[in-house]
Motif scaffolding. Structure first.
Motif, short mmCIF file in Angstrom:
data_model
loop_
_atom_site.label_atom_id
_atom_site.label_comp_id
_atom_site.label_asym_id
_atom_site.label_seq_id
_atom_site.Cartn_x
_atom_site.Cartn_y
_atom_site.Cartn_z
N ALA A 20 6.26 -5.55 -9.72
CA ALA A 20 6.27 -5.99 -11.12
C ALA A 20 4.83 -6.25 -11.59
O ALA A 20 4.46 -5.91 -12.71
N LEU A 21 4.04 -6.83 -10.70
CA LEU A 21 2.64 -7.09 -11.06
C LEU A 21 1.92 -5.78 -11.33
O LEU A 21 1.20 -5.63 -12.32
N ARG A 22 2.14 -4.83 -10.48
CA ARG A 22 1.48 -3.53 -10.63
C ARG A 22 1.94 -2.84 -11.91
O ARG A 22 1.14 -2.25 -12.64
N ARG A 47 0.84 -1.21 0.00
CA ARG A 47 0.00 0.00 0.00
C ARG A 47 0.87 1.25 0.00
O ARG A 47 0.59 2.22 -0.70
N ALA A 48 1.90 1.18 0.80
CA ALA A 48 2.78 2.35 0.88
C ALA A 48 3.43 2.62 -0.48
O ALA A 48 3.53 3.76 -0.92
N ALA A 49 3.82 1.56 -1.15
CA ALA A 49 4.44 1.72 -2.46
C ALA A 49 3.44 2.31 -3.44
O ALA A 49 3.76 3.17 -4.25
N MET A 50 2.21 1.87 -3.32
CA MET A 50 1.17 2.36 -4.22
C MET A 50 0.90 3.83 -3.97
O MET A 50 0.81 4.63 -4.89
N ALA A 51 0.77 4.16 -2.70
CA ALA A 51 0.46 5.54 -2.33
C ALA A 51 1.59 6.47 -2.74
O ALA A 51 1.36 7.60 -3.17
N ALA A 52 2.78 5.99 -2.63
CA ALA A 52 3.93 6.85 -2.88
C ALA A 52 4.35 6.86 -4.34
O ALA A 52 5.04 7.76 -4.79
N GLY A 53 3.87 5.86 -5.06
CA GLY A 53 4.51 5.60 -6.34
C GLY A 53 4.00 6.29 -7.57
O GLY A 53 4.56 6.13 -8.64
N LEU A 63 -11.28 15.93 -12.01
CA LEU A 63 -11.43 14.99 -10.89
C LEU A 63 -11.53 13.55 -11.36
O LEU A 63 -11.06 12.65 -10.69
N SER A 64 -12.16 13.38 -12.50
CA SER A 64 -12.42 12.01 -12.91
C SER A 64 -11.18 11.30 -13.45
O SER A 64 -11.12 10.09 -13.44
N SER A 65 -10.21 12.07 -13.91
CA SER A 65 -9.09 11.40 -14.56
C SER A 65 -8.31 10.43 -13.67
O SER A 65 -7.93 9.37 -14.13
N PRO A 66 -8.07 10.75 -12.39
CA PRO A 66 -7.29 9.77 -11.62
C PRO A 66 -8.07 8.54 -11.20
O PRO A 66 -7.48 7.57 -10.77
N THR A 67 -9.39 8.58 -11.33
CA THR A 67 -10.18 7.49 -10.80
C THR A 67 -9.86 6.12 -11.38
O THR A 67 -9.62 5.18 -10.63
N PRO A 68 -9.81 5.99 -12.72
CA PRO A 68 -9.52 4.66 -13.25
C PRO A 68 -8.16 4.15 -12.78
O PRO A 68 -7.98 2.98 -12.50
N GLN A 69 -7.21 5.08 -12.66
CA GLN A 69 -5.88 4.72 -12.19
C GLN A 69 -5.95 4.09 -10.81
O GLN A 69 -5.41 3.03 -10.55
N LEU A 70 -6.70 4.77 -9.96
CA LEU A 70 -6.85 4.30 -8.59
C LEU A 70 -7.52 2.94 -8.57
O LEU A 70 -7.10 2.02 -7.87
N THR A 71 -8.54 2.78 -9.37
CA THR A 71 -9.28 1.53 -9.41
C THR A 71 -8.37 0.39 -9.84
O THR A 71 -8.41 -0.69 -9.28
N ARG A 72 -7.57 0.69 -10.85
CA ARG A 72 -6.68 -0.36 -11.35
C ARG A 72 -5.68 -0.77 -10.28
O ARG A 72 -5.39 -1.93 -10.08
N ASP A 73 -5.15 0.24 -9.58
CA ASP A 73 -4.20 -0.04 -8.51
C ASP A 73 -4.86 -0.88 -7.41
O ASP A 73 -4.28 -1.84 -6.92
#
Lengths: 226, 192
Positions: B55-57, A38-44, B7-17
């Protein structure tokens, strides 16, 4: 292709089956790993941004270590979650098995404590995976039923194998060991001289697992029953 | 309405993460197990698991969701283990040194732990490439074609590595003394 495969001996098969059911991670390890992730994600920043994994890792570990509160919270959560987690199968009782001669080139017999899976003296069918319904985890109960059936077939107690096979089919119609169950079912039916049923079961096996490497063996068994 | 677009642009990114983290979380046990089976010493598993996550991310956007995740994850574990092994090149068998698995659960007996160490020890004797194929096939039940895809090797290579790996594993298990082959404490209740 399956013809050239050195089948694993029952003892080794049993050890590998056991390795499948290795215990879950401790809550502390899980919490640590997820906090770091999570930390990596938040920071990355953006996930698509290419970065060297090693650099990311250092960041993740550093950030993870600082996130003490996150670790603590996650630990509590995971401890709670795992409170009812299924435990590893208890080690079976028994004396050393190891009296079965291994495959011909074996210089010495394997000395392992007796395991239910290891009770089969016959060479098991090569276990080869295929897609299909084999999703999810192999449960202890699945392994137990299939081990029973495998052992019964190995000692040529074909009638005795039918009951665990039927129970497995009822409890785990699409379990991870479905392919092996169906193959054992054909073998048991052949052993009982129920040729028609064996052929039908083999046909159904071929339809369900067309790419299975067990298929030649299954076909061979049902052909012998004719 | 422009602020909505912003506002909407980061949402898909967040969802994917989040989706990626969720997948990683579900398979965390598997990742740790696989890394250990591939010979990663206990003291390094945490770090390597993080590298696997990163690597997965990194590849999550291009990961084909139709394919099973575990073989894909195993492929990453394999590559990470190979790189890490190249880096250290130590002469010590880690599985012999320690088996630092999660604390024994209520039912995990000493024997179960020893048997696990025994298997890891034997796997350690196999060259990494053959060990990876054998673990995927004979422990994880991954289909041969999925192994080929995950490790980026031809089908024929999968078969030949599996064939050799099985022979080597049998031989290794015969060479290494098995635990507790003397007396095993009876556990009442058995497997019922």
């Amino acid at each position: 292709v399956s013809e050239d495969f050195p089948a694993l001996s029952p003892e080794v098969r049993a050890l590998l089956d056991r390795e499948r059911t290795s215990p879950p991670l401790s809550p502390a390890v899980r919490a640590r790993a997820l906090a770091a992730a999570r930390a990596a994600m938040a920071a990355g920043g953006g996930a698509a941004a290419p970065r060297a994994p090693a650099a990311w890792t250092r960041w993740a570990v550093a950030a993870g270590l600082t996130g003490v509160a996150a670790v603590a919270a996650a630990t509590v959560a995971y401890r709670h979650q795992h409170a009812s987690a299924p435990a590893l199968p208890a080690a079976p009782a028994g004396t050393a098995l190891a009296t079965e001669p291994g495959p011909p080139p074996a210089p010495a017999p394997l000395a392992v404590p007796s395991l239910p899976q290891a009770a089969s003296p016959a060479a098991p069918l090569p276990r080869l995976a295929d897609d299909g319904p084999r999703r999810g985890k192999v449960t202890r109960e699945e392994l137990r039923l299939l081990s029973q059936a495998r052992a019964a077939v190995a000692r040529e107690d074909f009638a005795g194998a039918l009951s665990p096979l039927a129970e497995h089919a009822r409890e785990f119609p699409n379990g991870r060991l479905t392919e092996e169950r169906e193959a054992l079912h054909v073998k048991a039916l052949v052993g009982l001289g129920r040729g028609d049923e064996a052929r039908r079961a083999a046909t159904s096996f071929a339809a369900r697992f067309p790419r299975s490497v067990l298929l030649p063996a299954v076909r061979g068994m049902s052909a012998r029953s004719e | 309405l422009s602020h909505l677009r912003l506002l909407s642009s980061p949402t898909p990114q967040l969802t994917r993460d989040e989706e990626c983290l969720d997948a990683f979380q579900k398979e965390l046990d598997y990742v740790y197990r696989s890394l250990r089976r591939l010979g990663t010493p206990p003291s390094e598993v945490d770090d390597l698991a993080q590298e696997v996550f990163l690597a997965l991310r990194h590849n999550w956007a291009t990961y084909d969701r139709e394919r099973p995740l575990r073989p894909y994850l195993f492929g990453i574990c394999f590559r990470m283990s190979a790189a890490s092994q190249r880096k250290r090149r130590r002469e010590v068998s880690y599985a012999v040194m320690e088996v630092d698995e999660p604390g024994p659960g209520p039912d995990e007996t000493l024997l179960a732990k020893q048997l696990r160490a025994h298997v890891l020890n034997a796997l350690e004797q196999l060259p990494l490439k053959r060990r990876a194929v054998l673990v995927m096939h004979d422990i994880d039940d991954v289909a041969v074609r999925d192994i080929a895809a995950a490790l980026s090797i031809p089908l024929f290579t999968v078969y030949s590595r599996l064939r050799k790996g099985r022979r080597e594993l049998e031989a290794a298990l015969r060479r290494i003394p098995a635990p507790a082959s003397r007396t095993t404490p009876a556990t009442s209740g058995g497997h019922a």
